[in-house]
Design an enzyme around this catalytic site. Structure first.
Site, PDB file in Angstrom:
ATOM      1  N   GLU A  47       5.774 -36.175   3.170  1.00 46.33           N
ATOM      2  CA  GLU A  47       5.999 -37.124   2.088  1.00 46.33           C
ATOM      3  C   GLU A  47       5.973 -38.567   2.593  1.00 46.33           C
ATOM      4  O   GLU A  47       6.485 -39.467   1.951  1.00 46.33           O
ATOM      5  CB  GLU A  47       7.342 -36.835   1.406  1.00 46.33           C
ATOM      6  CG  GLU A  47       7.403 -35.482   0.728  1.00 46.33           C
ATOM      7  CD  GLU A  47       8.627 -35.347  -0.173  1.00 46.33           C
ATOM      8  OE1 GLU A  47       9.180 -36.378  -0.604  1.00 46.33           O
ATOM      9  OE2 GLU A  47       9.021 -34.205  -0.440  1.00 46.33           O
ATOM     10  N   THR A  56       9.126 -44.862   6.634  1.00 45.32           N
ATOM     11  CA  THR A  56       9.806 -44.469   5.394  1.00 45.32           C
ATOM     12  C   THR A  56      11.300 -44.309   5.628  1.00 45.32           C
ATOM     13  O   THR A  56      12.119 -44.679   4.775  1.00 45.32           O
ATOM     14  CB  THR A  56       9.206 -43.154   4.860  1.00 45.32           C
ATOM     15  OG1 THR A  56       7.819 -43.346   4.586  1.00 45.32           O
ATOM     16  CG2 THR A  56       9.910 -42.703   3.592  1.00 45.32           C
ATOM     17  N   TRP A  68       9.851 -45.965  -8.565  1.00 47.02           N
ATOM     18  CA  TRP A  68       9.015 -44.781  -8.653  1.00 47.02           C
ATOM     19  C   TRP A  68       7.590 -45.151  -9.029  1.00 47.02           C
ATOM     20  O   TRP A  68       7.353 -46.097  -9.785  1.00 47.02           O
ATOM     21  CB  TRP A  68       9.560 -43.801  -9.697  1.00 47.02           C
ATOM     22  CG  TRP A  68      11.003 -43.440  -9.521  1.00 47.02           C
ATOM     23  CD1 TRP A  68      12.051 -43.816 -10.329  1.00 47.02           C
ATOM     24  CD2 TRP A  68      11.573 -42.643  -8.491  1.00 47.02           C
ATOM     25  NE1 TRP A  68      13.224 -43.293  -9.865  1.00 47.02           N
ATOM     26  CE2 TRP A  68      12.972 -42.567  -8.730  1.00 47.02           C
ATOM     27  CE3 TRP A  68      11.044 -41.977  -7.384  1.00 47.02           C
ATOM     28  CZ2 TRP A  68      13.830 -41.855  -7.906  1.00 47.02           C
ATOM     29  CZ3 TRP A  68      11.901 -41.274  -6.563  1.00 47.02           C
ATOM     30  CH2 TRP A  68      13.274 -41.212  -6.824  1.00 47.02           C
ATOM     31  N   ALA A  80       2.299 -39.950  -4.289  1.00 46.48           N
ATOM     32  CA  ALA A  80       2.177 -40.457  -5.650  1.00 46.48           C
ATOM     33  C   ALA A  80       1.471 -41.804  -5.574  1.00 46.48           C
ATOM     34  O   ALA A  80       1.828 -42.655  -4.747  1.00 46.48           O
ATOM     35  CB  ALA A  80       3.550 -40.607  -6.299  1.00 46.48           C
ATOM     36  N   CYS A 125      -2.864  -2.870   7.314  1.00 49.89           N
ATOM     37  CA  CYS A 125      -2.574  -3.116   8.731  1.00 49.89           C
ATOM     38  C   CYS A 125      -2.944  -1.887   9.553  1.00 49.89           C
ATOM     39  O   CYS A 125      -2.895  -0.756   9.084  1.00 49.89           O
ATOM     40  CB  CYS A 125      -1.109  -3.486   8.923  1.00 49.89           C
ATOM     41  SG  CYS A 125       0.056  -2.167   8.526  1.00 49.89           S
ATOM     42  N   PRO A 143       1.347 -44.330   4.261  1.00 44.21           N
ATOM     43  CA  PRO A 143      -0.022 -44.346   4.746  1.00 44.21           C
ATOM     44  C   PRO A 143      -0.170 -44.183   6.252  1.00 44.21           C
ATOM     45  O   PRO A 143      -1.155 -43.623   6.728  1.00 44.21           O
ATOM     46  CB  PRO A 143      -0.548 -45.713   4.295  1.00 44.21           C
ATOM     47  CG  PRO A 143       0.589 -46.439   3.689  1.00 44.21           C
ATOM     48  CD  PRO A 143       1.720 -45.516   3.497  1.00 44.21           C
ATOM     49  N   GLU A 149       0.822  -1.205   0.000  1.00 44.25           N
ATOM     50  CA  GLU A 149       0.000   0.000   0.000  1.00 44.25           C
ATOM     51  C   GLU A 149       0.858   1.258   0.000  1.00 44.25           C
ATOM     52  O   GLU A 149       0.587   2.218  -0.731  1.00 44.25           O
ATOM     53  CB  GLU A 149      -0.920   0.022   1.230  1.00 44.25           C
ATOM     54  CG  GLU A 149      -1.839  -1.167   1.354  1.00 44.25           C
ATOM     55  CD  GLU A 149      -1.267  -2.232   2.269  1.00 44.25           C
ATOM     56  OE1 GLU A 149      -0.129  -2.688   2.017  1.00 44.25           O
ATOM     57  OE2 GLU A 149      -1.951  -2.620   3.229  1.00 44.25           O
ATOM     58  N   ARG A 194      16.763 -30.859  -4.902  1.00 41.39           N
ATOM     59  CA  ARG A 194      17.896 -31.090  -5.793  1.00 41.39           C
ATOM     60  C   ARG A 194      17.557 -30.696  -7.226  1.00 41.39           C
ATOM     61  O   ARG A 194      16.441 -30.897  -7.702  1.00 41.39           O
ATOM     62  CB  ARG A 194      18.330 -32.559  -5.755  1.00 41.39           C
ATOM     63  CG  ARG A 194      18.755 -33.035  -4.377  1.00 41.39           C
ATOM     64  CD  ARG A 194      19.321 -34.451  -4.399  1.00 41.39           C
ATOM     65  NE  ARG A 194      18.368 -35.466  -4.823  1.00 41.39           N
ATOM     66  CZ  ARG A 194      17.476 -36.041  -4.012  1.00 41.39           C
ATOM     67  NH1 ARG A 194      17.393 -35.657  -2.744  1.00 41.39           N
ATOM     68  NH2 ARG A 194      16.664 -36.976  -4.462  1.00 41.39           N
TER      69      ARG A 194
END
Length: 311
Positions: free
Chosen positions: A247, A187, A161, A147, A70, A250, A47, A198
């Site tokens: 990531e 995991t 993958w 995924a 604000c 389940p 602003e 990366r």
């Protein structure tokens, strides 16, 4: 139309004001834009930038801003005071400020004789979604990414993958954009992942976390967080973590979803039938409704995005 331009200004400068929100502002008079601005890296609010650009033409103009100005004195003086002093006739805001210390700008403007309008814009809220959750709830904005195959499996027998190369690159871009990335200990034990960003441009690497009971494998560079999830998230928020990308598998997904700690889902659906294997999450106590469902093609995959809790 000028609010759309203010949104465009923010979209062109994502995260510029981090760790503060990035706000876009446009001043219009007699159908012409006379000044515009977006929050600067050193903290000058959009602003104020727009008012400086418009100069004397601010008087009698309409200010379009992506979040209400604000009303408190933080690192900069209140934008409300600058708007009133400049003689702006009307302010149209795309969202309210969720910060209790700074909210109420529209009310103060109205009390000062400035016409105000709230145009509740999903896009305006979405642009600062992580900051909004962090400031309003005292925890990071949590994104769960997975995924999976077309039949709902998160693994494909004989393949490392599930998703394609383009999707995996996008995940690295996501890592570069968040404050922290996390998986569960299942995991960690199975893959011992690095979780860094990366082969993409990254201003900073995210913190890399593991939730669950240790110990971590020898040589792991992850941080172990073994306490109750909500407590761990509040601790992370206190350390400045505004956004967290999950990531995990389940088990972690189910734990976060049952605790109602997931804000957004990102599901990369591959054109593959897994046939057998673990699904997206272990269980839910009750169905959860999703909102703002969208989809787009990413290479051969389809990315589904949906919200469980809108910012």
């Amino acid at each position: 139309m000028s609010l759309e331009r203010a949104l465009e200004l923010v979209a062109a400068a994502p995260g510029r004001a981090y760790p503060k929100p990035t706000i876009g502002a446009v001043l219009a008079s007699e159908g012409e834009i006379v000044g515009e601005g977006v929050t600067e890296e050193l903290g000058r609010h959009g602003e104020v930038v727009a008012l400086a650009a418009a100069g004397a033409r601010s008087r009698g103009a309409t200010l379009y801003v992506t979040m209400e100005p604000c009303s408190h004195h933080g690192s900069t003086p209140p934008c409300v005071d600058a708007i009133v002093a400049a003689g702006v006739a009307k302010v149209v805001a795309g969202s309210l400020d969720p910060n209790p210390a700074a909210a109420g700008g529209l009310e103060r403007l109205r009390a000062a004789g400035v016409a105000v309008e709230l145009d509740d814009s999903w896009e305006a809220r979405r642009q600062n979604e992580a900051w909004r959750r962090w400031i309003a709830s005292g925890r990071p904005f949590v994104i769960y990414k997975a995924a999976l195959t077309l039949d709902g499996c998160v693994t494909v027998p004989g393949s490392r993958w599930v998703s394609g190369e383009e999707s995996r690159r996008l995940v690295h871009e996501l890592r570069a954009a968040v404050d922290a990335v996390a998986v569960g200990m299942g995991t960690v034990r199975l893959e011992n992942p690095r979780l860094d960003a990366r082969d993409v441009q990254a201003v900073r690497q995210p913190r890399r976390l593991a939730f669950g009971s240790g110990p971590l494998p020898a040589g792991s560079e992850l941080e172990l967080h073994s306490g109750p999830l909500e407590e761990e998230l509040r601790t992370l928020a206190g350390e400045g973590v505004q956004s967290l990308l999950l990531e995990g598998g389940p088990t972690l997904a189910g734990a976060f979803l049952r605790a109602e700690l997931v804000d957004k889902l990102l599901l990369f659906v591959a054109p593959t039938l897994g046939g057998d294997g673990p699904g997206l999450l272990d269980r839910l106590d009750a169905p959860r409704a999703l909102s703002r469902l969208s989809m787009r093609q990413v290479g051969a995959d389809v990315l589904l995005e949906a919200y469980l809790d809108e910012p």
